[in-house]
Motif scaffolding. Sequence first.
Motif, mmCIF file in Angstrom:
data_model
loop_
_atom_site.group_PDB
_atom_site.id
_atom_site.type_symbol
_atom_site.label_atom_id
_atom_site.label_comp_id
_atom_site.label_asym_id
_atom_site.label_seq_id
_atom_site.Cartn_x
_atom_site.Cartn_y
_atom_site.Cartn_z
ATOM 1 N N GLU A 112 0.835 -1.206 0.000
ATOM 2 C CA GLU A 112 0.000 0.000 0.000
ATOM 3 C C GLU A 112 0.871 1.258 0.000
ATOM 4 O O GLU A 112 0.734 2.130 0.876
ATOM 5 N N SER A 158 -2.258 -3.728 -2.894
ATOM 6 C CA SER A 158 -3.118 -2.543 -2.888
ATOM 7 C C SER A 158 -4.588 -2.949 -2.902
ATOM 8 O O SER A 158 -4.946 -4.034 -3.341
ATOM 9 N N ASP A 207 -6.490 -0.463 -4.174
ATOM 10 C CA ASP A 207 -6.855 0.587 -5.133
ATOM 11 C C ASP A 207 -6.726 0.044 -6.564
ATOM 12 O O ASP A 207 -5.655 0.044 -7.151
ATOM 13 N N LEU A 267 -15.533 1.187 -7.121
ATOM 14 C CA LEU A 267 -14.703 2.327 -7.448
ATOM 15 C C LEU A 267 -15.535 3.583 -7.595
ATOM 16 O O LEU A 267 -16.612 3.553 -8.210
ATOM 17 N N GLN A 306 0.378 10.483 -5.204
ATOM 18 C CA GLN A 306 0.244 9.089 -5.624
ATOM 19 C C GLN A 306 0.804 8.902 -7.024
ATOM 20 O O GLN A 306 1.559 7.964 -7.294
ATOM 21 N N SER A 349 -1.404 4.696 -0.228
ATOM 22 C CA SER A 349 -2.745 4.835 0.353
ATOM 23 C C SER A 349 -2.912 6.074 1.226
ATOM 24 O O SER A 349 -4.016 6.580 1.375
#
Length: 249
Positions: free
Chosen positions: A170, A202, A204, A248, A180, A173
């Motif tokens: 991560e 992750s 994400d 998402l 990022q 995060s």
Amino acid sequence: MIEVRDLQVSYGERTVARVPELDVRAGECVAIVGESGSGKSTTLLSLLGLTEGARVSGSVRVCGVDVLRAPERRLRELRGARVALVMQSPQAALNPTTRLGVLMRRALRLHGVAAGERALAAVCARAAEAVMLDPAILRRYPHEISGGQAQRFAIALAIALGAQVILADEPTSALDVTVQAEVVGVLRRLREERGLALLLVSHDLALVSTIADRVLVMREGEVVEAGPAAEVLARPSHPYTRELLEALP
């Protein structure tokens, strides 16, 4: 660089991670995704023999080292010098009373880099520049840098040590979207230019889609789907993967 077969990590009677197969080649990025508690970080730590108190079985080879059977001395040689672990909050691992440059030079010495102060300083400066940090940052203390700079410093340390594999748990995060993108850009460039193998953990999926070649999806300790990132994220076959994508924003 990483070859895993039939990995199983258990605490007592509970199995917390089961990975039938995981390979990461030089210059490749593989991502492990899933919700919190799905076994992602446990899988990552098992690659360095850091699952203290757990019963681990199967086959785990990293940079040619049989992690589950190697003596501690061999694992210490592997950690840091050949395989670097970049955690979610690297600032928590940095001594707040010591300048970044001193921390980096100390790590180099601990991993057997025998060189004078001037040569070590040059290695540290080049590593900082490789992750788009001004070498002047090495004169700062950890509390004087941002979260994104701390992440890039952790990656710079891996570069200075000559790591061939980066395990990133991560790594973005806690950062805002702009930072990022900077960290992901650094990881992508290093992978392409230096042939680093990157294993990324992750939750994400948007981030994963920008960097990963292949994806493993974990749920409750099990791999429920695996394959090329473009295929898994565009045409998921498992209902859980579809749920993650639908979540998402």
